[in-house]
Design a protein around this motif. Structure first.
Motif, PDB file in Angstrom:
ATOM      1  N   ARG A  23       0.982  -1.208   0.089  1.00 16.49           N
ATOM      2  CA  ARG A  23       0.018  -0.192   0.042  1.00 16.49           C
ATOM      3  C   ARG A  23       0.541   1.257   0.110  1.00 16.49           C
ATOM      4  NH1 ARG A  23      -5.671  -1.314   0.904  1.00 16.49           N
ATOM      5  NH2 ARG A  23      -5.813  -3.473   1.189  1.00 16.49           N
ATOM      6  N   GLY A  24       2.275   1.282  -0.099  1.00 14.13           N
ATOM      7  CA  GLY A  24       3.164   2.179  -0.612  1.00 14.13           C
ATOM      8  C   GLY A  24       4.155   2.482   0.936  1.00 14.13           C
ATOM      9  N   ALA A  25       4.074   1.643   1.882  1.00 16.82           N
ATOM     10  CA  ALA A  25       5.420   1.914   2.648  1.00 16.82           C
ATOM     11  C   ALA A  25       6.336   1.616   2.161  1.00 16.82           C
ATOM     12  CB  ALA A  25       4.579   1.293   4.141  1.00 16.82           C
ATOM     13  N   ALA A  26       7.318   1.853   2.996  1.00 17.85           N
ATOM     14  CA  ALA A  26       8.694   1.869   2.512  1.00 17.85           C
ATOM     15  C   ALA A  26       9.049   0.906   3.389  1.00 17.85           C
ATOM     16  CB  ALA A  26      10.109   2.607   2.572  1.00 17.85           C
ATOM     17  N   VAL A  27       8.813  -0.645   3.707  1.00 20.13           N
ATOM     18  CA  VAL A  27       9.800  -1.677   4.787  1.00 20.13           C
ATOM     19  C   VAL A  27      11.354  -1.425   4.573  1.00 20.13           C
ATOM     20  CG1 VAL A  27       9.307  -3.459   6.051  1.00 20.13           C
ATOM     21  CG2 VAL A  27       7.258  -2.724   5.137  1.00 20.13           C
ATOM     22  N   LEU A  28      11.673  -1.016   5.823  1.00 18.23           N
ATOM     23  CA  LEU A  28      14.238  -0.603   5.584  1.00 18.23           C
ATOM     24  C   LEU A  28      13.964  -1.709   6.519  1.00 18.23           C
ATOM     25  CD1 LEU A  28      13.972   3.177   6.980  1.00 18.23           C
ATOM     26  CD2 LEU A  28      13.678   2.288   4.763  1.00 18.23           C
ATOM     27  N   ASP A  29      15.239  -2.321   5.774  1.00 13.68           N
ATOM     28  CA  ASP A  29      16.273  -3.013   6.547  1.00 13.68           C
ATOM     29  C   ASP A  29      16.815  -2.506   7.821  1.00 13.68           C
ATOM     30  OD1 ASP A  29      18.294  -1.874   5.695  1.00 13.68           O
ATOM     31  OD2 ASP A  29      18.635  -3.318   3.982  1.00 13.68           O
ATOM     32  N   ALA A  30      17.522  -3.510   8.096  1.00 17.27           N
ATOM     33  CA  ALA A  30      17.803  -2.773   9.670  1.00 17.27           C
ATOM     34  C   ALA A  30      18.960  -1.630   9.422  1.00 17.27           C
ATOM     35  CB  ALA A  30      18.666  -3.978  10.254  1.00 17.27           C
ATOM     36  N   ALA A  31      19.798  -2.095   8.326  1.00 14.19           N
ATOM     37  CA  ALA A  31      20.676  -0.634   8.406  1.00 14.19           C
ATOM     38  C   ALA A  31      20.032   0.442   7.564  1.00 14.19           C
ATOM     39  CB  ALA A  31      21.464  -1.249   7.115  1.00 14.19           C
ATOM     40  N   ALA A  32      18.850   0.336   6.853  1.00  9.91           N
ATOM     41  CA  ALA A  32      18.206   1.797   6.316  1.00  9.91           C
ATOM     42  C   ALA A  32      18.010   2.179   8.049  1.00  9.91           C
ATOM     43  CB  ALA A  32      17.162   1.368   5.908  1.00  9.91           C
ATOM     44  N   ALA A  33      17.584   1.250   8.651  1.00 11.40           N
ATOM     45  CA  ALA A  33      16.962   2.250   9.334  1.00 11.40           C
ATOM     46  C   ALA A  33      17.587   2.816  10.695  1.00 11.40           C
ATOM     47  CB  ALA A  33      16.022   0.956  10.176  1.00 11.40           C
ATOM     48  N   GLY A  34      18.738   2.231  10.362  1.00 11.76           N
ATOM     49  CA  GLY A  34      19.705   2.585  11.473  1.00 11.76           C
ATOM     50  C   GLY A  34      19.985   4.406  10.969  1.00 11.76           C
ATOM     51  N   GLN A  35      19.964   3.935   9.529  1.00 12.43           N
ATOM     52  CA  GLN A  35      20.231   5.984   9.198  1.00 12.43           C
ATOM     53  C   GLN A  35      19.653   6.536   9.195  1.00 12.43           C
ATOM     54  OE1 GLN A  35      21.873   3.558   5.126  1.00 12.43           O
ATOM     55  NE2 GLN A  35      21.921   5.533   4.755  1.00 12.43           N
ATOM     56  N   LEU A  36      17.833   5.910   9.412  1.00  7.12           N
ATOM     57  CA  LEU A  36      16.796   6.735   9.751  1.00  7.12           C
ATOM     58  C   LEU A  36      16.757   7.577  10.755  1.00  7.12           C
ATOM     59  CD1 LEU A  36      13.824   8.520   8.950  1.00  7.12           C
ATOM     60  CD2 LEU A  36      12.726   6.132   9.210  1.00  7.12           C
ATOM     61  N   ARG A  37      17.209   6.786  11.830  1.00  9.16           N
ATOM     62  CA  ARG A  37      17.643   6.674  13.571  1.00  9.16           C
ATOM     63  C   ARG A  37      18.496   7.696  13.578  1.00  9.16           C
ATOM     64  NH1 ARG A  37      18.670   2.361  15.184  1.00  9.16           N
ATOM     65  NH2 ARG A  37      16.539   1.084  15.310  1.00  9.16           N
ATOM     66  N   ARG A  38      19.759   7.959  12.814  1.00  9.37           N
ATOM     67  CA  ARG A  38      20.668   8.863  12.730  1.00  9.37           C
ATOM     68  C   ARG A  38      20.277  10.430  12.567  1.00  9.37           C
ATOM     69  NH1 ARG A  38      23.908   4.233  12.284  1.00  9.37           N
ATOM     70  NH2 ARG A  38      24.122   4.247   9.913  1.00  9.37           N
ATOM     71  N   TYR A  39      19.333  10.555  11.172  1.00  8.75           N
ATOM     72  CA  TYR A  39      19.080  11.326  10.988  1.00  8.75           C
ATOM     73  C   TYR A  39      17.860  12.368  12.091  1.00  8.75           C
ATOM     74  CZ  TYR A  39      16.244  14.671   8.633  1.00  8.75           C
ATOM     75  OH  TYR A  39      15.435  16.035   8.304  1.00  8.75           O
ATOM     76  N   LEU A  40      16.585  11.381  12.494  1.00 11.77           N
ATOM     77  CA  LEU A  40      15.339  11.402  12.797  1.00 11.77           C
ATOM     78  C   LEU A  40      15.415  12.496  14.486  1.00 11.77           C
ATOM     79  CD1 LEU A  40      13.118   9.774  12.023  1.00 11.77           C
ATOM     80  CD2 LEU A  40      12.768  11.789  11.550  1.00 11.77           C
ATOM     81  N   PHE A  41      16.798  10.958  14.920  1.00  6.27           N
ATOM     82  CA  PHE A  41      16.938  12.015  16.270  1.00  6.27           C
ATOM     83  C   PHE A  41      18.775  12.213  16.727  1.00  6.27           C
ATOM     84  CE2 PHE A  41      13.633   8.679  15.719  1.00  6.27           C
ATOM     85  CZ  PHE A  41      12.640   9.366  16.367  1.00  6.27           C
ATOM     86  N   ALA A  42      19.135  12.503  15.885  1.00  5.24           N
ATOM     87  CA  ALA A  42      20.625  13.028  16.245  1.00  5.24           C
ATOM     88  C   ALA A  42      21.222  13.779  17.109  1.00  5.24           C
ATOM     89  CB  ALA A  42      20.427  14.632  14.320  1.00  5.24           C
ATOM     90  N   ASP A  43      20.331  14.106  18.106  1.00  6.01           N
ATOM     91  CA  ASP A  43      20.714  14.951  18.782  1.00  6.01           C
ATOM     92  C   ASP A  43      19.687  14.101  20.203  1.00  6.01           C
ATOM     93  OD1 ASP A  43      18.191  16.164  18.807  1.00  6.01           O
ATOM     94  OD2 ASP A  43      18.487  17.761  19.043  1.00  6.01           O
TER      95      ASP A  43
END
Length: 464
Positions: free
Chosen positions: A256-276
């Motif tokens: 339905r249009g979601a991008a289900v990320l793997d562990a590595a991509a989830a880590g990249q997203l985590r670092r961007y969204l919650f950098a501080d």
């Protein structure tokens, strides 16, 4: 209307003047004013939505329009909800309770989707015979325009001048000064009233057990999380799913249009969204593809939601905190009891929560979820943003759930929060005399317009 003044002292003084006059209005006059203001908000819903999205670059115009329209319909609370204007009798105790408005209500709006919150606060204040002063965020000038529109509509319908005002003083007075101002009787705020960034009051967990239809659940989640790019308070942000249905649900989300990320991509997203350690302010209300690009993740440009797996629902996990972005963290659990515990952990990571959802056909699971997850609002087998009495009525509940009375621990705002009740009783008076108070209209409409608030000539804009 009175010549406009912009300092907080004048605005609050004018509000006090209006509040005293408005508290004497009978229910019929209040009803006319509430209806007129709601109609003005509804008529201008799309124009204000277009302006807000254009100003901030956040959100979705069609979704914001729906939210504005739904919030204008909060006026239905006046007709369908409890009577908050008339005395109420308790025959068993031979006493009468008389509603007493708070007086001057100050509303501190969030940085994004501000007019929706301001509209709800204004209507709730008018329903309960209060005056309201609304501090709009600097990043959405259209919010101030909308509040002035509501004010003009109220006065045209017969309300005292100053019953709704927008605080536009520049630079704005510190929120701490306003919270303790002697002319303010009650403060309505979002979880982070002083921040110019979009507030994140903590994660909103949604528990899915194995007995549900994966396709239906995925459809509701996608529509809810992507709605206005998750700027509506109480949007689902953490999916807690049992092992038995995890694969089908994630497959349906992807379809339905979601991008289900793997562990590595989830880590990249985590670092961007919650950098501080806190949600990135610039990601609030942005679309999924925009966020993925900033995080260095390649996704389809049409992606509606980013789904990021993580292992444990603990306070140290950033994804449990919520981000006001179309991002859905996902954690798997072996059974529903572990799922309830995980949902509780998500909420407790930031204290009292705005909302939570549970998808289950087992009444015992639903009951346990509702009693053990400490939130103001639980949605069952429906989407958090649109679940409600009918149509988009749930959007009003979602917006109101993200507001609270300053100093109160639990979130959520209802019209009755803006008044108190005076108890009238007497052991020396015949019961019939006390009972008559419940049927009397003690407020009588004034003849002619309420005199305007007196403003010194040197305090008016332009010195005139």
């Amino acid at each position: 209307m009175t010549a406009q003044v912009t300092t907080s002292e004048h605005v609050l003084g004018r509000a006090r003047w209006a509040a005293r006059a408005y508290q004497r209005y009978p229910a019929t006059e209040v009803a006319r004013i509430v209806s007129a203001v709601a109609a003005a908000a509804q008529t201008n819903a799309r124009r204000l939505a277009e302006s807000a999205v254009a100003e901030s670059g956040r959100g979705v115009v069609t979704d914001r329009t729906r939210t504005h329209t739904a919030c204008a319909n909060a006026a239905h609370e006046f007709h369908d909800g409890p009577d908050l204007l008339s005395p109420r009798m308790n025959p068993a105790r031979a006493l009468v309770e008389i509603p007493r408005p708070a007086g001057v209500v100050l509303s501190l709006l969030p940085a994004h989707s501000a007019f929706a919150h301001g509209c709800v606060a204004a209507l709730f204040a008018l329903m309960t015979r209060n005056a309201i002063v609304i501090r709009c965020p600097a990043g959405e000038p259209s919010c101030a325009e909308g509040v002035r529109l509501l004010a003009t509509s109220a006065v045209a319908a017969g309300a005292p001048d100053g019953v709704i005002q927008c605080l536009t003083e520049q630079p704005p007075p510190p929120a701490t000064d306003l919270l303790t101002h002697g002319r303010v009787d009650l403060v309505v705020a979002t979880p982070v009233p002083t921040a110019e960034a979009a507030p994140a009051a903590g994660g909103v967990p949604v528990l899915v057990d194995a007995a549900v239809d994966p396709s239906a659940v995925a459809a509701q989640l996608m529509d809810s999380v992507s709605f206005d790019n998750a700027l509506v308070g109480g949007t689902e942000s953490v999916l807690v799913v049992t092992d038995g249905v995890a694969e089908p649900v994630t497959a349906e989300l992807s379809r339905r249009g979601a991008a289900v990320l793997d562990a590595a991509a989830a880590g990249q997203l985590r670092r961007y969204l919650f950098a501080d350690g806190t949600p990135a302010p610039d990601a609030a209300g942005r679309d999924a593809a925009w966020i993925a690009h900033r995080a260095g993740i390649r996704v389809d440009p049409a992606t509606r939601v980013l789904v990021a797996p993580f292992d444990l629902a603990v306070p140290e996990e950033p994804f449990v905190r919520g981000s006001r972005a179309p991002v859905l963290g996902i954690v798997r659990v072996p059974d529903v009891m572990r799922g309830v515990a995980a949902a509780r952990s998500v909420v407790r990571a930031r204290g009292a929560g705005l909302a939570a959802a549970v998808h289950s056909t087992d009444p015992a699971v639903i009951a346990r979820f509702c009693t053990e997850v400490p939130v103001a609002r639980v949605v069952v087998n429906a989407a958090c943003t649109t679940a409600g009495r009918d149509g988009d009525a749930g959007l009003v509940d979602a917006v109101a759930a993200g507001m609270t009375i300053a100093g109160r621990q639990s979130p959520g705002l209802r019209p009755e929060d803006l008044l108190s009740w005076t108890t009238v009783t007497s052991t020396g008076t015949r019961p019939g005399v006390i009972a008559q108070l419940a049927t009397m209209e003690s407020r009588v409409a004034e003849h002619g317009p309420v005199p305007p608030y007196p403003v010194a000539s040197n305090a008016r804009e332009g010195g005139r």
